[in-house]
Design a protein around this motif. Structure first.
Motif, PDB file in Angstrom:
ATOM      1  N   ILE A 190      30.819  45.259  35.843  1.00 25.70           N
ATOM      2  CA  ILE A 190      32.203  44.795  35.946  1.00 25.70           C
ATOM      3  C   ILE A 190      33.140  45.979  36.146  1.00 25.70           C
ATOM      4  O   ILE A 190      34.065  45.938  36.967  1.00 25.70           O
ATOM      5  CB  ILE A 190      32.592  43.998  34.687  1.00 25.70           C
ATOM      6  N   GLN A 214      38.149  38.338  39.178  1.00 29.31           N
ATOM      7  CA  GLN A 214      38.724  38.428  37.830  1.00 29.31           C
ATOM      8  C   GLN A 214      38.159  37.355  36.904  1.00 29.31           C
ATOM      9  O   GLN A 214      37.846  37.630  35.732  1.00 29.31           O
ATOM     10  CB  GLN A 214      40.243  38.307  37.913  1.00 29.31           C
ATOM     11  N   GLY A 222      35.512  46.602  39.353  1.00 28.56           N
ATOM     12  CA  GLY A 222      36.948  46.862  39.221  1.00 28.56           C
ATOM     13  C   GLY A 222      37.353  48.128  39.951  1.00 28.56           C
ATOM     14  O   GLY A 222      38.400  48.168  40.620  1.00 28.56           O
ATOM     15  N   LEU A 239      40.277  38.232  44.883  1.00 31.19           N
ATOM     16  CA  LEU A 239      40.606  38.948  43.651  1.00 31.19           C
ATOM     17  C   LEU A 239      40.627  38.001  42.448  1.00 31.19           C
ATOM     18  O   LEU A 239      40.180  38.356  41.361  1.00 31.19           O
ATOM     19  CB  LEU A 239      41.969  39.635  43.796  1.00 31.19           C
ATOM     20  N   GLY A 240      41.140  36.790  42.669  1.00 28.28           N
ATOM     21  CA  GLY A 240      41.141  35.812  41.579  1.00 28.28           C
ATOM     22  C   GLY A 240      39.740  35.447  41.144  1.00 28.28           C
ATOM     23  O   GLY A 240      39.451  35.339  39.945  1.00 28.28           O
ATOM     24  N   CYS A 299      34.557  38.203  35.975  1.00 32.08           N
ATOM     25  CA  CYS A 299      34.531  39.301  35.007  1.00 32.08           C
ATOM     26  C   CYS A 299      34.954  38.828  33.623  1.00 32.08           C
ATOM     27  O   CYS A 299      34.346  39.182  32.612  1.00 32.08           O
ATOM     28  CB  CYS A 299      35.440  40.436  35.477  1.00 32.08           C
ATOM     29  N   LEU A 300      35.994  38.001  33.586  1.00 32.13           N
ATOM     30  CA  LEU A 300      36.439  37.461  32.298  1.00 32.13           C
ATOM     31  C   LEU A 300      35.361  36.584  31.675  1.00 32.13           C
ATOM     32  O   LEU A 300      35.178  36.585  30.456  1.00 32.13           O
ATOM     33  CB  LEU A 300      37.725  36.651  32.492  1.00 32.13           C
TER      34      LEU A 300
END
Length: 314
Positions: free
Chosen positions: A237, A282, A241, A278-279, A285-286
């Protein structure tokens, strides 16, 4: 002589138990008659909160023959917890314990070779299936990919090994020192160490009943194994990033240059794609971070991994 306990986790296995009990008892008595194990050896069925007549059958077998024992958990706790409950109970009565499922896919005759390896000084003997030719292409491919991925992440798992293994009392005492709630025994047992060996066997089709590991549960089990034994997904992750950050800088430079040169064009499509990309990154990753946090949450509560309601043994 060696006292052997055969631990068999059971969840809604009323269809297969009559045949399973018959074959396992025949093997146990053959080993006893052959002088390889003592008459105090047992077959320990672990009822993992079954909703059918599994426990009734186990109690019935125990009444008919003392070589059958039964362990009843207070509620369904999942295969790994039920297996651990059986192992931890059996180690107090046995010199070594063999674990396998009730569906008769694992060849019970491999126990002979496992005992031979145990007598040679091995504390752990893994049952390894010799071939996956009977599996579908999808299952075979995903299984191979899983083992390779686990090893790439640093987890020491044995390829083509499920939970069919022999463990000595000493190795089980060592396993008892592992107190985590999130269980993945295929990865935990190699961490015990001690001398080990492997025994190959041909895995058969399930004798009766339904598989307790459909695709959804298999994926969940695989993800549990990955997150229980490696933090590399968190490192990945971080790398993602960093890569996205570098790409965004390059994109900003490109946009600035095209603006200065007067070639700037309003790009609705590229903007939407970037936002969705990108959403998505994210959220993934979350999600991964959330899985680790959830595991920490379960660990710090220190709730019991299983509760034993009844134990039939004599």
């Amino acid at each position: 002589m060696t006292t052997l306990y055969i631990v068999v986790p059971c969840y809604n296995e009323q269809e297969v138990l009559p045949e399973t009990s018959k074959r396992f008892l025949a093997k146990l008595k053959a080993l006893i008659d052959g002088g390889k194990i003592t008459d105090s050896s047992r077959i320990l069925f672990v009822n993992d909160g079954s909703k059918d007549k599994t426990w009734d059958l186990i109690a019935q077998y125990h009444e008919q023959d003392c070589h059958f024992s039964g362990l009843k958990l207070s509620r369904n706790r999942g295969h790994q917890n039920a297996l651990l409950a059986g192992l931890m109970t059996a180690k107090e009565h046995a010199d070594c314990v063999v674990s396998l499922d009730a569906d008769l896919q694992d060849d019970i005759n491999a126990v002979d070779e496992m005992l031979a390896k145990f007598e040679e000084g091995c504390d752990i003997v893994y049952g390894v299936r010799s071939s996956r030719a009977k599996d579908t292409f999808f299952k075979r491919t995903t299984a191979v990919g899983f083992y390779k991925f686990m090893r790439a992440l640093g987890a020491n798992v044995l390829e083509n090994h499920a939970d069919y293994r022999l463990m000595s009392k000493r190795s089980l005492d060592a396993l008892a020192e592992f107190s985590e709630v999130n269980l993945f025994l295929r990865g935990m047992v190699p961490l015990v160490g001690f001398k080990f060996a492997t025994v190959s066997y041909v895995r058969e089709e399930r004798f009766a009943g339904e598989s307790k590991y459909p695709l959804k549960k298999m994926l969940s089990f695989a993800f549990d194994g990955i997150t229980s034994f490696s933090v590399k997904p968190l490192s990945i992750i971080t790398s993602i990033g960093f890569i996205v950050f570098v790409v965004s800088i390059l994109a900003a430079v490109y946009a600035l240059v095209t603006f200065i040169l007067g070639h700037a064009v309003s790009g609705w499509t590229s903007t939407i794609i970037s936002l969705w990309f990108l959403g998505g990154v994210q959220l993934i990753c979350l999600g991964v971070v959330g899985q680790y946090i959830g595991k920490i949450y379960n660990e710090v509560k220190r709730r019991p991994r299983y509760i034993i309601e009844d134990f039939l043994n004599q």
